[in-house]
Motif scaffolding. Structure first.
Motif, PDB file in Angstrom:
ATOM      1  N   THR A  38       0.823  -1.213   0.000  1.00 51.90           N
ATOM      2  CA  THR A  38       0.000   0.000   0.000  1.00 51.90           C
ATOM      3  C   THR A  38       0.856   1.262   0.000  1.00 51.90           C
ATOM      4  N   LYS A  40       0.463   3.695   1.944  1.00 49.18           N
ATOM      5  CA  LYS A  40       0.722   4.011   3.352  1.00 49.18           C
ATOM      6  C   LYS A  40       1.981   3.291   3.845  1.00 49.18           C
ATOM      7  N   LYS A  41       2.138   2.015   3.482  1.00 51.10           N
ATOM      8  CA  LYS A  41       3.336   1.263   3.882  1.00 51.10           C
ATOM      9  C   LYS A  41       4.585   1.835   3.211  1.00 51.10           C
ATOM     10  N   LYS A  42       4.486   2.186   1.942  1.00 48.07           N
ATOM     11  CA  LYS A  42       5.617   2.774   1.225  1.00 48.07           C
ATOM     12  C   LYS A  42       6.047   4.088   1.868  1.00 48.07           C
ATOM     13  N   SER A  43       5.073   4.896   2.213  1.00 45.17           N
ATOM     14  CA  SER A  43       5.359   6.180   2.851  1.00 45.17           C
ATOM     15  C   SER A  43       6.029   5.975   4.204  1.00 45.17           C
ATOM     16  N   ARG A  44       5.499   5.052   4.996  1.00 46.58           N
ATOM     17  CA  ARG A  44       6.093   4.749   6.311  1.00 46.58           C
ATOM     18  C   ARG A  44       7.532   4.273   6.142  1.00 46.58           C
TER      19      ARG A  44
END
Length: 176
Positions: A38, A40-44
């Motif tokens: 996702t 969101k995971k890439k950003s984190r």
């Protein structure tokens, strides 16, 4: 006109350089994330990687130039940190490019000491006339990387550069 750069401006520059570093380091990599990862995971991951690299730089590069062995260990630690996320597949060549390019940017702005190495990619390998050079995005491991570094040391000495980082910077600027 004010010439003093405040802390907010420095942080802005560092963040922009980080984004540029990531684009240059993984854009030719193909997909480094497992399918279905996702946004969101890439950003984190990118945020946590920046924090990890920032701490590494503070500990090993702000006030001194690290030796070859410490620098190689740091590249491996960066690769292992990224792999620890489970959905990131970062190779040694990508890890060296991330650390070396970010260090180069920060060095050019006077934020860190001169880096021990430089970003190894196709352009510098061609300029150094490396025979059978490695594709840094797919196949470069520590041995191929160190082959380039050792060759750069020979060229830097022969051409009277104070360091391989200064040699690469000059070569890169001559491309334009």
């Amino acid at each position: 006109m004010t010439t003093e750069i405040n802390q907010e401006q420095k942080e802005f520059l560092k963040l922009q350089l980080w984004k540029s570093t990531m684009r240059a380091s993984i854009s030719r990599a193909g997909e480094i994330y497992t399918p279905g990862t996702t946004a969101k995971k890439k950003s984190r991951f990118r945020v946590e990687l920046l924090s990890f690299v920032t701490e590494m730089i503070r500990d090993h590069y702000e006030t001194k130039t690290s030796d070859d062995q410490t620098h190689l260990e740091n590249i491996s630690k960066l690769k292992d940190f990224a792999s620890g996320f489970g959905f990131v597949m970062l190779r040694f060549g990508h890890a060296q490019k991330i650390l070396n390019l970010f260090l180069k940017y920060l060095w050019c702005l006077g934020y860190v000491q001169e880096p021990p190495h430089f970003p190894v990619d196709r352009l510098i390998q061609k300029r150094l006339r490396i025979q059978n050079f490695s594709n840094w995005t797919n196949e470069m491991e520590k041995e191929g990387y160190m082959k380039v570094i050792e060759e750069a040391k020979i060229v830097a000495k022969r051409e009277n550069f104070r360091s391989i980082a200064a040699l690469e910077l000059s070569f890169y600027n001559d491309l334009w």
